[in-house]
Enzyme design. Structure first.
Site, PDB file in Angstrom:
ATOM      1  N   SER A 173       1.465  -0.962   0.559  1.00 41.24           N
ATOM      2  CA  SER A 173      -0.010   0.467  -0.184  1.00 41.24           C
ATOM      3  C   SER A 173       0.342   2.143   0.092  1.00 41.24           C
ATOM      4  CB  SER A 173      -1.200  -0.161   1.002  1.00 41.24           C
ATOM      5  OG  SER A 173      -1.649   1.308   1.086  1.00 41.24           O
ATOM      6  N   LYS A 174       0.104   2.343  -0.655  1.00 42.49           N
ATOM      7  CA  LYS A 174       0.793   3.092  -0.732  1.00 42.49           C
ATOM      8  C   LYS A 174       1.490   4.427   0.719  1.00 42.49           C
ATOM      9  CE  LYS A 174      -3.513   5.980  -1.771  1.00 42.49           C
ATOM     10  NZ  LYS A 174      -3.800   7.589  -2.633  1.00 42.49           N
ATOM     11  N   ARG A 175       0.499   3.417   1.754  1.00 41.47           N
ATOM     12  CA  ARG A 175       0.522   4.253   3.447  1.00 41.47           C
ATOM     13  C   ARG A 175       1.659   3.726   3.918  1.00 41.47           C
ATOM     14  NH1 ARG A 175      -4.444   1.702   3.295  1.00 41.47           N
ATOM     15  NH2 ARG A 175      -6.541   3.543   3.172  1.00 41.47           N
ATOM     16  N   GLU A 176       3.045   2.854   2.736  1.00 36.49           N
ATOM     17  CA  GLU A 176       4.386   2.714   3.280  1.00 36.49           C
ATOM     18  C   GLU A 176       4.604   3.999   3.033  1.00 36.49           C
ATOM     19  OE1 GLU A 176       5.597  -1.214   2.358  1.00 36.49           O
ATOM     20  OE2 GLU A 176       3.361  -1.712   1.416  1.00 36.49           O
ATOM     21  N   ARG A 177       4.509   3.907   2.134  1.00 35.33           N
ATOM     22  CA  ARG A 177       5.601   5.711   1.525  1.00 35.33           C
ATOM     23  C   ARG A 177       5.463   6.670   2.155  1.00 35.33           C
ATOM     24  NH1 ARG A 177       8.163   6.200  -3.018  1.00 35.33           N
ATOM     25  NH2 ARG A 177       7.169   7.984  -3.395  1.00 35.33           N
TER      26      ARG A 177
END
Length: 542
Positions: A250-254
């Protein structure tokens, strides 16, 4: 004939999961001699952006995934943007209304939320209450006159629905599990469910390959197909790809990575960091506390300012980190699919030849970044020189590297002397010092302390300078002979001679082979950098 489609919603950049869907659709079409269609599902007017659409197209082209019908190509089944097909959806909506298989509804968001809360309090699933008598056109006109939202809902049939899936087998959904759902929103745009089903029929799609999360949508699609007298394509719902942390990629990791980096710097100036991202310190603080979201581009800008490497999630992230498309395609193809043999490093032609839907796996696949890096290292070794040069030039231009100004012969030489590098980014980082002005060299404090200030590093650098001044030419072989001879003369390892020189010319201990580096930098610049280094650090030690 097999007809596949990749149908992204351009609300953001192309995620690695979307790239896998596109790749599998492409592989099936190419393996069978079929057709691949690119369709842009841009009916969410609030979230879709032209920039995201273009980035999706650019990312697909970078990966080498082409399409037979779609944007920039055309074809007999267009338009290929759903926002340009509203008259088509209106026609089929009317057919369902006329047949009594759909009906108008006028609920406000607040009323719907109240219904959901009531169901939640009763610990029941929310099923929209179908009216005993459907509203007529007069009711619709009255509702619109009063400013009420007018949408259209599909009458979900009673009875069990069975999905036949290539990966999951037969999946049964109990009667009453799905309520009547909206097919046309109050803004006149179709919902995903409806537009998708209509387009799949009219574009003659035979195979729908998509992520496992869409399996729950399929019963609604089957019901619509039956109500409209459409065919049912072959469905294949791919298993989930998970990150090394165990969650969905997921982009939330960034965002989490950026927050962790800021939290590790308690003295960081939030206002200064926020300004780089084009937001206020208050917005950044809310983001850190999990109270707000920030666009990925802004997260990237702030991370770059802090020197933080964010985990790649979107295809463009991998491009900007210096991966080559051949490695990406090879790696992505093995996420949830097996070629049926032990071989892992494969070309696109080999993947096309081996691809078979029956070899999609039911188990989740792991996005192993270490394995991807190994794949990239191997593909950079086996790519022909001209192809690798093309990828390198494209990368250098995209990241606005000073190396981009070099001619093709020099770039090829840089790639040759960096053979074995894991990414193009690493090649660029190791070589960029060659294209900086002598005043732009920044010294790494740890490298200076270890190599120059500890022991006789500065003394050795002075001797190397004298040797270089006396040399007529600085070919790599001549420099190598000189440095090896000096090491033998002083009875020390080559590193004791070469490392002070490396720190002087590039500011750290990482560069291509020192002999080649000196030859490429040239005698004049080499001596200038040595003199600057000696002056700076001799004065510091006085």
């Amino acid at each position: 004939m097999v007809v596949t489609r990749f149908a992204p919603s351009p609300t953001g950049y192309l995620h690695i999961g979307g790239a896998r869907t596109a790749l599998f659709c492409w592989l099936l079409a190419r393996h069978t001699g079929g057709t691949m269609i690119l369709r842009i599902e841009d009916t969410d007017q609030r979230r879709n952006t032209p920039a995201a659409t273009q980035q999706v197209i650019d990312d697909l082209r970078w990966l080498g995934i082409d399409w037979d019908e779609g944007p920039q190509v055309g074809g007999p089944n267009g338009p290929y943007f759903q926002s340009q097909r509203l008259d088509i959806y209106k026609e089929y909506t009317q057919k369902l209304l006329d047949a009594g298989k759909a009906y108008y509804c006028f609920d406000t968001p607040q009323e719907l939320e109240a219904m959901r809360k009531q169901a939640q309090e009763k610990k029941e699933n929310f099923i929209y209450p179908r009216p005993a008598e459907f509203p007529n056109e007069s009711d619709v006109e009255k509702a619109r006159a009063q400013g009420q939202p007018v949408a259209v809902r599909f009458c979900m049939p009673d009875g069990e629905i069975v999905v036949e899936d290539v990966v999951r087998g037969q999946v049964k959904f109990a009667a009453g599990e799905f309520g009547d759902f909206i097919i046309c929103k109050s803004d006149g745009y179709p919902t995903y469910h409806f537009a998708c089903v209509v387009d799949d029929e009219l574009m003659k799609i035979t195979h729908v390959i998509r992520g496992q999360e869409h399996l729950m949508n399929t019963p609604c699609h089957l019901a619509l197909q039956k109500a409209l007298g459409f065919r049912t394509p072959t469905y294949a719902h791919m298993a989930v790809t998970i990150s090394e942390g165990g969650g969905k990629l997921s982009k939330r990791e960034r965002g989490k990575t950026l927050v962790n980096a800021i939290n590790e710097k308690p003295d960081a100036d939030l206002g200064e960091i926020a300004s780089v991202g084009g937001i206020t310190a208050e917005q950044l603080n809310d983001f850190i506390k999990g109270k707000a979201q920030i666009e990925q581009e802004k997260i990237g800008a702030m991370a770059e300012e802090l020197g933080v490497h964010l985990p790649e999630i979107n295809v463009v992230d991998f491009f900007n980190s210096g991966y080559v498309p051949e490695a990406m395609v090879n790696f992505i193809a093995l996420l949830g699919w097996s070629p049926g043999e032990r071989k892992e490093i494969m070309t696109k032609d080999e993947l096309v030849g081996a691809f078979d839907l029956s070899r999609l796996t039911k188990t989740n696949s792991l996005f192993d970044r270490g394995k991807l890096l190994a794949f990239n290292t191997e593909h950079m070794k086996i790519l022909n020189a001209d192809t690798l040069l093309g990828h390198f030039k494209e990368y250098l231009t995209a990241v606005d590297s000073p190396v981009a100004g070099a001619d093709d012969a020099t770039l090829k030489r840089i790639l040759e002397i960096n053979a074995g590098a894991k990414t193009l980014e690493m090649v660029e980082q190791k070589s960029r010092f060659l294209f900086l002005s002598n005043d732009q060299i920044e010294y790494d404090e740890a490298a200076v302390n270890k190599v120059l200030l500890k022991g006789d590093g500065l003394t050795m650098l002075k001797i190397v300078r004298e040797k270089l001044v006396a040399m007529d030419e600085l070919s790599e072989s001549a420099v190598e002979d000189m440095l090896r001879g000096l090491a033998q003369e002083k009875q020390v390892g080559l590193g004791k001679v070469a490392q002070p020189l490396r720190v002087a010319i590039c500011g750290n201990t990482v560069s291509p082979p020192i002999f080649d580096s000196i030859q490429l930098l040239g005698k004049e610049n080499t001596l200038i950098r040595i003199d600057k280094t000696l002056q700076k650090f001799t004065e510091d030690t006085d």
